[in-house]
Design a protein around this motif. Structure first.
Motif, mmCIF file in Angstrom:
data_model
loop_
_atom_site.group_PDB
_atom_site.id
_atom_site.type_symbol
_atom_site.label_atom_id
_atom_site.label_comp_id
_atom_site.label_asym_id
_atom_site.label_seq_id
_atom_site.Cartn_x
_atom_site.Cartn_y
_atom_site.Cartn_z
ATOM 1 N N GLN A 121 0.904 -1.295 0.024
ATOM 2 C CA GLN A 121 -0.048 -0.089 0.042
ATOM 3 C C GLN A 121 0.782 1.140 0.055
ATOM 4 O OE1 GLN A 121 -2.485 -0.426 3.240
ATOM 5 N NE2 GLN A 121 -4.084 -1.688 2.130
ATOM 6 N N GLN A 122 1.930 1.255 0.870
ATOM 7 C CA GLN A 122 3.026 2.251 0.912
ATOM 8 C C GLN A 122 3.678 2.668 -0.559
ATOM 9 O OE1 GLN A 122 1.603 3.845 3.715
ATOM 10 N NE2 GLN A 122 3.796 4.463 4.230
ATOM 11 N N ALA A 123 3.916 1.661 -1.234
ATOM 12 C CA ALA A 123 4.523 1.726 -2.239
ATOM 13 C C ALA A 123 3.823 2.314 -3.586
ATOM 14 C CB ALA A 123 5.271 0.051 -2.845
ATOM 15 N N GLY A 124 2.486 1.780 -3.647
ATOM 16 C CA GLY A 124 1.475 2.173 -4.405
ATOM 17 C C GLY A 124 1.112 3.522 -4.216
ATOM 18 N N LYS A 125 1.037 3.895 -2.988
ATOM 19 C CA LYS A 125 0.829 5.321 -2.625
ATOM 20 C C LYS A 125 1.837 6.311 -3.024
ATOM 21 C CE LYS A 125 -0.380 8.387 1.190
ATOM 22 N NZ LYS A 125 -0.614 8.448 2.704
ATOM 23 N N LYS A 126 2.881 5.842 -2.980
ATOM 24 C CA LYS A 126 4.300 6.928 -3.187
ATOM 25 C C LYS A 126 4.610 6.725 -4.769
ATOM 26 C CE LYS A 126 9.068 7.868 -1.479
ATOM 27 N NZ LYS A 126 9.786 7.556 -0.515
ATOM 28 N N LEU A 127 4.577 5.550 -5.169
ATOM 29 C CA LEU A 127 5.158 5.681 -6.611
ATOM 30 C C LEU A 127 3.881 5.797 -7.733
ATOM 31 C CD1 LEU A 127 7.367 2.348 -6.387
ATOM 32 C CD2 LEU A 127 7.973 4.674 -6.124
ATOM 33 N N LYS A 128 2.963 5.683 -7.339
ATOM 34 C CA LYS A 128 1.473 6.108 -8.265
ATOM 35 C C LYS A 128 1.733 5.143 -9.546
ATOM 36 C CE LYS A 128 0.883 10.116 -5.564
ATOM 37 N NZ LYS A 128 0.724 11.698 -5.549
ATOM 38 N N GLY A 129 1.100 5.923 -10.277
ATOM 39 C CA GLY A 129 0.975 5.417 -11.687
ATOM 40 C C GLY A 129 0.708 4.015 -11.991
ATOM 41 N N ASP A 130 1.426 3.390 -12.951
ATOM 42 C CA ASP A 130 1.486 1.834 -13.048
ATOM 43 C C ASP A 130 1.743 1.005 -11.900
ATOM 44 O OD1 ASP A 130 0.538 2.626 -15.685
ATOM 45 O OD2 ASP A 130 2.525 2.356 -16.682
ATOM 46 N N VAL A 131 2.570 1.542 -11.311
ATOM 47 C CA VAL A 131 3.021 0.736 -10.070
ATOM 48 C C VAL A 131 1.748 0.254 -9.069
ATOM 49 C CG1 VAL A 131 4.596 0.600 -8.011
ATOM 50 C CG2 VAL A 131 5.212 1.685 -10.058
ATOM 51 N N THR A 132 1.029 1.494 -8.819
ATOM 52 C CA THR A 132 -0.198 1.474 -8.065
ATOM 53 C C THR A 132 -0.960 -0.061 -8.664
ATOM 54 O OG1 THR A 132 -0.332 3.757 -7.774
ATOM 55 C CG2 THR A 132 -2.353 2.417 -7.159
ATOM 56 N N ALA A 133 -1.339 0.004 -9.915
ATOM 57 C CA ALA A 133 -2.071 -1.209 -10.620
ATOM 58 C C ALA A 133 -1.160 -2.395 -10.181
ATOM 59 C CB ALA A 133 -2.161 -1.045 -11.967
ATOM 60 N N VAL A 134 -0.001 -2.523 -10.275
ATOM 61 C CA VAL A 134 0.947 -3.773 -9.737
ATOM 62 C C VAL A 134 0.748 -3.993 -8.500
ATOM 63 C CG1 VAL A 134 3.168 -4.643 -9.516
ATOM 64 C CG2 VAL A 134 2.550 -3.489 -11.762
ATOM 65 N N THR A 135 0.820 -3.204 -7.545
ATOM 66 C CA THR A 135 0.686 -3.264 -6.108
ATOM 67 C C THR A 135 -0.649 -3.627 -5.597
ATOM 68 O OG1 THR A 135 0.254 -1.086 -5.767
ATOM 69 C CG2 THR A 135 2.596 -1.758 -5.401
ATOM 70 N N ASP A 136 -1.735 -3.094 -6.334
ATOM 71 C CA ASP A 136 -2.932 -3.615 -6.185
ATOM 72 C C ASP A 136 -3.291 -5.106 -6.326
ATOM 73 O OD1 ASP A 136 -3.691 -1.366 -5.235
ATOM 74 O OD2 ASP A 136 -4.744 -0.534 -7.046
ATOM 75 N N TYR A 137 -2.638 -5.537 -7.663
ATOM 76 C CA TYR A 137 -2.790 -6.966 -8.071
ATOM 77 C C TYR A 137 -1.863 -7.886 -7.127
ATOM 78 C CZ TYR A 137 -0.982 -11.011 -10.345
ATOM 79 O OH TYR A 137 -0.547 -12.354 -10.559
ATOM 80 N N LEU A 138 -0.819 -7.520 -6.575
ATOM 81 C CA LEU A 138 -0.118 -8.395 -5.489
ATOM 82 C C LEU A 138 -0.766 -8.378 -4.204
ATOM 83 C CD1 LEU A 138 3.685 -7.003 -6.273
ATOM 84 C CD2 LEU A 138 2.661 -9.055 -7.121
ATOM 85 N N GLN A 139 -1.488 -7.273 -3.751
ATOM 86 C CA GLN A 139 -2.250 -7.455 -2.455
ATOM 87 C C GLN A 139 -3.461 -8.455 -2.973
ATOM 88 O OE1 GLN A 139 -3.125 -3.827 -0.327
ATOM 89 N NE2 GLN A 139 -2.133 -2.795 -1.970
ATOM 90 N N GLU A 140 -4.085 -8.542 -4.117
ATOM 91 C CA GLU A 140 -5.252 -9.472 -4.278
ATOM 92 C C GLU A 140 -4.423 -10.960 -4.106
ATOM 93 O OE1 GLU A 140 -7.020 -8.731 -8.103
ATOM 94 O OE2 GLU A 140 -7.722 -6.726 -7.313
#
Length: 405
Positions: free
Chosen positions: A320-339
């Motif tokens: 969650q911290q990585a997605g919030k800080k890096l944003k963009g395409d990385v947020t989509a990746v971190t959301d997928y990894l959380q799932e």
């Protein structure tokens, strides 16, 4: 001191405008008449040449005023050159004949606008030079760890959450040594613990199969954005574990590194290497007396998570911290990894724990994570405040690693 007079109207002058010593009113008139094509003044003379062209600075004829400006040498090409500075401007005193100096503002004194006064950077002036902390070697080591991947012979049937949990335990065992008590916290210990956190984060994530499929550049950016979160979380969990095992009898004892701890009430802190302020002046950044920080340890003690649960909690908050800080395409990746890890935690409760109804357990875990987010947000705000007011006397080659999330 005598007050200079405007060469155009004879009133008090305020400096050089368009190359002529003049007052601001005459300067403004000349500017409107020559530099604004949309608002050209009507310069037809309204009286004969023998009439007085101005009285007490007031002109009844714009054409005559413009003629006087040109005769005295006003030149539109000299716009903003040799103009008076605020710090040297003079204003007449209503009750005295001696003029008063307009006092300098802080912005005028140091030559910077108000909103930048406390935002000193390495290439800004004035301000003391900062010591540079070179992070390149550490980043190179973390990159090498990510490229080499995990060395552990995992069973093909194991999912990523299981691999991460096993790898996490192995890291703790391999790095386990005799517990070291620190009585003096300074530059050497701080940099050592930062290095441990960065490299431990990289090594831990090599056990995450889905994460390993990402480009190395993305993996590294994630590591750089979460290593502080990983280190803080893991140390709080370990502090709680030591308290449960009665290894820490004192509530002021906290884990600060690989098998290293300190007593928050009896440790000398040396801040001279990163700030010119005293410890008392920067104590607002102290985390060990933070109420949320201490509450997290108590909640960890009460929860007593399994290694799998702990790794799920750690992964969730880091992603969650990585997605919030890096944003963009990385947020989509971190959301997928959380799932991915959420599904794997579900399987863990169903097949490993035989616990189909685990909502109460999950609620307690999320309570700890929410407290952790509050703590991280508070620390980030403090760090940004310190940066804004130029508290730090050091700078980093990779400041994105140190500015919080």
């Amino acid at each position: 001191m005598t007050l200079s007079t405007c060469e155009i109207c004879g009133q008090a002058a305020h400096g050089n405008h368009f190359g002529v010593l003049s007052c601001r009113a005459c300067a403004a008139f000349f500017r409107r008449a020559t530099l604004n094509p949309k608002k050209k003044l009507n310069l037809n003379c309204i009286h004969g040449q023998n009439l007085e062209i101005h009285r007490n600075g007031f002109f009844s004829c714009k054409k005559c005023r413009m003629k006087r400006c040109l005769e005295r040498g006003m030149d539109a090409s000299k716009f903003q050159l040799d103009r008076d500075m605020i710090s040297t401007a003079l204003v007449p005193n209503n009750s005295q004949t001696t003029p008063k100096m307009i006092p300098q503002t802080l912005a005028t004194f140091i030559g910077r606008p108000n909103f930048l006064i406390f935002c000193n950077t390495l290439d800004s002036s004035p301000g003391p030079c900062k010591s540079i902390v070179d992070c390149n070697h550490l980043i190179d080591r973390a990159t090498e760890i990510l490229k080499n991947g995990s060395w552990k012979p995992f069973s093909p049937e194991m999912n990523s959450l299981e691999k991460l949990s096993v790898g996490f335990e192995n890291m703790r065992i391999l790095k386990s040594t005799e517990l070291q008590y620190i009585s003096h916290m300074g530059k050497d210990h701080t940099l050592l613990f930062w290095e441990q956190d960065m490299l431990n984060t990289a090594e831990w994530l090599t056990n995450f199969s889905e994460f390993n499929s990402l480009p190395i550049t993305v993996q590294l950016e994630v590591v750089k954005s979460i290593w502080q979160t990983y280190g803080r979380f893991e140390k709080l969990a370990k502090t709680a574990e030591f308290r449960r095992k009665k290894l820490f009898q004192n509530e002021n004892l906290f884990v600060v590194g690989d098998e290293a701890c300190l007593d928050s009430e009896n440790t000398e802190v040396d801040v001279s290497w990163f700030t010119n302020y005293t410890w008392e002046q920067v104590a607002f950044m102290d985390c060990f007396h933070n109420d949320i920080f201490r509450l997290i340890v108590k909640e960890f003690e009460s929860l007593n998570p399994t290694t799998t649960e702990l790794n799920f909690m750690l992964l969730q908050i880091c992603l969650q911290q990585a997605g919030k800080k890096l944003k963009g395409d990385v947020t989509a990746v971190t959301d997928y990894l959380q799932e991915v890890i959420s599904d794997q935690l579900h399987d863990y409760y169903l097949h490993n724990r035989n616990m189909p109804n685990y909502s109460a357990r999950l609620t307690k875990m999320m309570k700890v994570n929410n407290l952790m987010r509050q703590d991280l947000r508070r620390q980030t705000e403090k760090t940004k405040l310190a940066i804004t007011f130029d508290v730090f006397s050091v700078a980093f080659t990779h400041p994105e690693m140190m500015c919080g999330n």
